[in-house]
Design an enzyme around this catalytic site. Structure first.
Site, PDB file in Angstrom:
ATOM      1  N   ASN A  10       0.861  -1.187   0.000  1.00 51.21           N
ATOM      2  CA  ASN A  10       0.000   0.000   0.000  1.00 51.21           C
ATOM      3  C   ASN A  10       0.902   1.243   0.000  1.00 51.21           C
ATOM      4  O   ASN A  10       1.507   1.575   1.012  1.00 51.21           O
ATOM      5  CB  ASN A  10      -0.895  -0.046   1.256  1.00 51.21           C
ATOM      6  CG  ASN A  10      -1.755   1.199   1.395  1.00 51.21           C
ATOM      7  OD1 ASN A  10      -1.841   2.020   0.488  1.00 51.21           O
ATOM      8  ND2 ASN A  10      -2.400   1.331   2.550  1.00 51.21           N
ATOM      9  N   TRP A  11       0.977   1.894  -1.158  1.00 52.74           N
ATOM     10  CA  TRP A  11       1.899   3.022  -1.289  1.00 52.74           C
ATOM     11  C   TRP A  11       1.336   4.326  -0.726  1.00 52.74           C
ATOM     12  O   TRP A  11       2.019   5.353  -0.716  1.00 52.74           O
ATOM     13  CB  TRP A  11       2.305   3.184  -2.772  1.00 52.74           C
ATOM     14  CG  TRP A  11       3.093   2.024  -3.298  1.00 52.74           C
ATOM     15  CD1 TRP A  11       3.590   0.977  -2.570  1.00 52.74           C
ATOM     16  CD2 TRP A  11       3.482   1.769  -4.658  1.00 52.74           C
ATOM     17  NE1 TRP A  11       4.261   0.094  -3.393  1.00 52.74           N
ATOM     18  CE2 TRP A  11       4.212   0.554  -4.681  1.00 52.74           C
ATOM     19  CE3 TRP A  11       3.285   2.458  -5.869  1.00 52.74           C
ATOM     20  CZ2 TRP A  11       4.747   0.015  -5.855  1.00 52.74           C
ATOM     21  CZ3 TRP A  11       3.806   1.910  -7.034  1.00 52.74           C
ATOM     22  CH2 TRP A  11       4.530   0.709  -7.022  1.00 52.74           C
ATOM     23  N   HIS A  97      -9.797   1.191   5.528  1.00 54.48           N
ATOM     24  CA  HIS A  97      -8.474   1.421   6.118  1.00 54.48           C
ATOM     25  C   HIS A  97      -8.619   2.442   7.252  1.00 54.48           C
ATOM     26  O   HIS A  97      -9.373   3.409   7.143  1.00 54.48           O
ATOM     27  CB  HIS A  97      -7.492   1.931   5.060  1.00 54.48           C
ATOM     28  CG  HIS A  97      -6.070   1.889   5.529  1.00 54.48           C
ATOM     29  ND1 HIS A  97      -5.572   2.811   6.419  1.00 54.48           N
ATOM     30  CD2 HIS A  97      -5.062   1.024   5.279  1.00 54.48           C
ATOM     31  CE1 HIS A  97      -4.305   2.513   6.690  1.00 54.48           C
ATOM     32  NE2 HIS A  97      -3.975   1.431   6.003  1.00 54.48           N
ATOM     33  N   GLU A 169      -5.578  -4.946  10.901  1.00 57.97           N
ATOM     34  CA  GLU A 169      -4.496  -3.982  11.116  1.00 57.97           C
ATOM     35  C   GLU A 169      -4.738  -3.219  12.421  1.00 57.97           C
ATOM     36  O   GLU A 169      -5.554  -2.285  12.449  1.00 57.97           O
ATOM     37  CB  GLU A 169      -4.458  -2.978   9.962  1.00 57.97           C
ATOM     38  CG  GLU A 169      -4.240  -3.592   8.605  1.00 57.97           C
ATOM     39  CD  GLU A 169      -3.695  -2.565   7.620  1.00 57.97           C
ATOM     40  OE1 GLU A 169      -2.542  -2.725   7.190  1.00 57.97           O
ATOM     41  OE2 GLU A 169      -4.406  -1.596   7.307  1.00 57.97           O
ATOM     42  N   GLY A 175       2.387   2.110  10.858  1.00 59.50           N
ATOM     43  CA  GLY A 175       3.349   3.202  10.720  1.00 59.50           C
ATOM     44  C   GLY A 175       4.147   3.513  11.970  1.00 59.50           C
ATOM     45  O   GLY A 175       4.867   4.506  12.022  1.00 59.50           O
ATOM     46  N   SER A 214       3.367  -2.306  10.431  1.00 63.09           N
ATOM     47  CA  SER A 214       4.820  -2.348  10.604  1.00 63.09           C
ATOM     48  C   SER A 214       5.431  -3.692  10.221  1.00 63.09           C
ATOM     49  O   SER A 214       6.313  -4.203  10.914  1.00 63.09           O
ATOM     50  CB  SER A 214       5.191  -1.948  12.041  1.00 63.09           C
ATOM     51  OG  SER A 214       4.752  -0.625  12.294  1.00 63.09           O
TER      52      SER A 214
END
Ligand code: PGA
Length: 260
Positions: A10-11, A97, A169, A175, A214
């Site tokens: 996922n950019w 998300h 997640e 992050g 992460s």
């Protein structure tokens, strides 16, 4: 869709024409022999079409979109429809998300509408779920996750989860450089699969449940080693071609029973 390891990069809101093109070319060249796991990349929507052109002769990497609107067409300025994504050869679409839940106030009912529109046009929803730090600390991770899935099942029925993906997640991990422990993720994934099995055992057996938060080349094997972790959704580490390639190669070589 057969259950197999699925790695998605996922950019997010990163890159430009140059860097996206270079990253894509490197990945296309690196992944020409991938056959056991599935791989997808999610560039910013602006660049889907550019990336698509480089993927055309490469069936090993699929396209994923980061978002979709609940409508197919009409006066909805700034939105992107599921059919437009399909037009660009997109196969997977992230919905729910936590960054969209937090910054765009998307709730479970709204996310379920996105799920519906994706199924309607034949795209694969990746339903992202997960708890925040406060919820984690108070021990309600599993009930939070189940409730996020329940909204989709109540609206669309258990059949909707066929050929769909769930990405667990934990928000506190995304992050942060701190991943959840593989054992705790396994427990959450098992509770999700058990919950789905209470409706339909075959849907539960087949559904891919990814972990995200992460993930790095160093910690990914431990996640794949867990029985109910069927892949990873990778943010930061997917922006580096070497790191992402190492994660994909780890998936490709992993001895999951269902890979043989
Ligand atoms: P991260 O992001 O790998 O940078 O933690 C994961 C995600 O947001 O999907």
């Amino acid at each position: 869709m057969r259950r197999r390891l699925l790695v998605i990069g996922n950019w997010k809101l990163n890159g430009n024409k140059n860097t996206i093109t270079n990253l894509t070319i490197t990945l296309v060249n690196t992944f020409c022999n991938i056959s056991k796991c599935s791989v997808a990349i999610a560039p910013p929507v602006m660049y889907l079409d550019i990336v698509k052109r480089y993927l055309l002769n490469n069936t090993h990497i699929q396209l994923c979109a980061q978002n979709v609107d609940i409508h197919l067409s009409g006066a909805f300025t700034g939105e992107i429809s599921a059919e437009m994504l399909q037009d660009c050869n997109v196969r997977y679409v992230l919905i729910g998300h936590s960054e969209r839940r937090i910054h765009h106030k998307e709730n479970d009912a709204y996310i379920a509408k996105k799920f519906f529109i994706l199924k309607k046009v034949g795209l694969i929803p990746i339903l992202c779920i997960g708890e925040n730090k406060r919820e984690y600390d108070s021990g309600c991770t599993q009930s939070i996750c189940i409730n996020q899935i329940k909204t989709v099942i109540k609206l669309l029925g258990i059949e909707a989860l066929k050929n769909s993906v769930i990405a667990y997640e934990p928000i506190w991990s995304i992050g942060s450089g701190v991943s959840a422990s593989p054992e705790s993720v396994q427990m959450v994934h098992k509770s999700i699969r058990d919950y789905i099995a209470s409706y339909d055992v075959s849907v539960a057996d087949e559904i891919i449940i990814q972990y995200g938060g992460s993930v790095t080349p160093e910690n990914v094997t431990q996640f794949f080693d867990q029985k109910d972790i069927d892949g990873v959704l990778v943010g930061a580490a997917s922006l580096n071609a070497n790191s992402f390639a190492m994660i994909v190669q780890t998936a490709e070589k992993h001895k999951k029973l269902y890979l043989s």
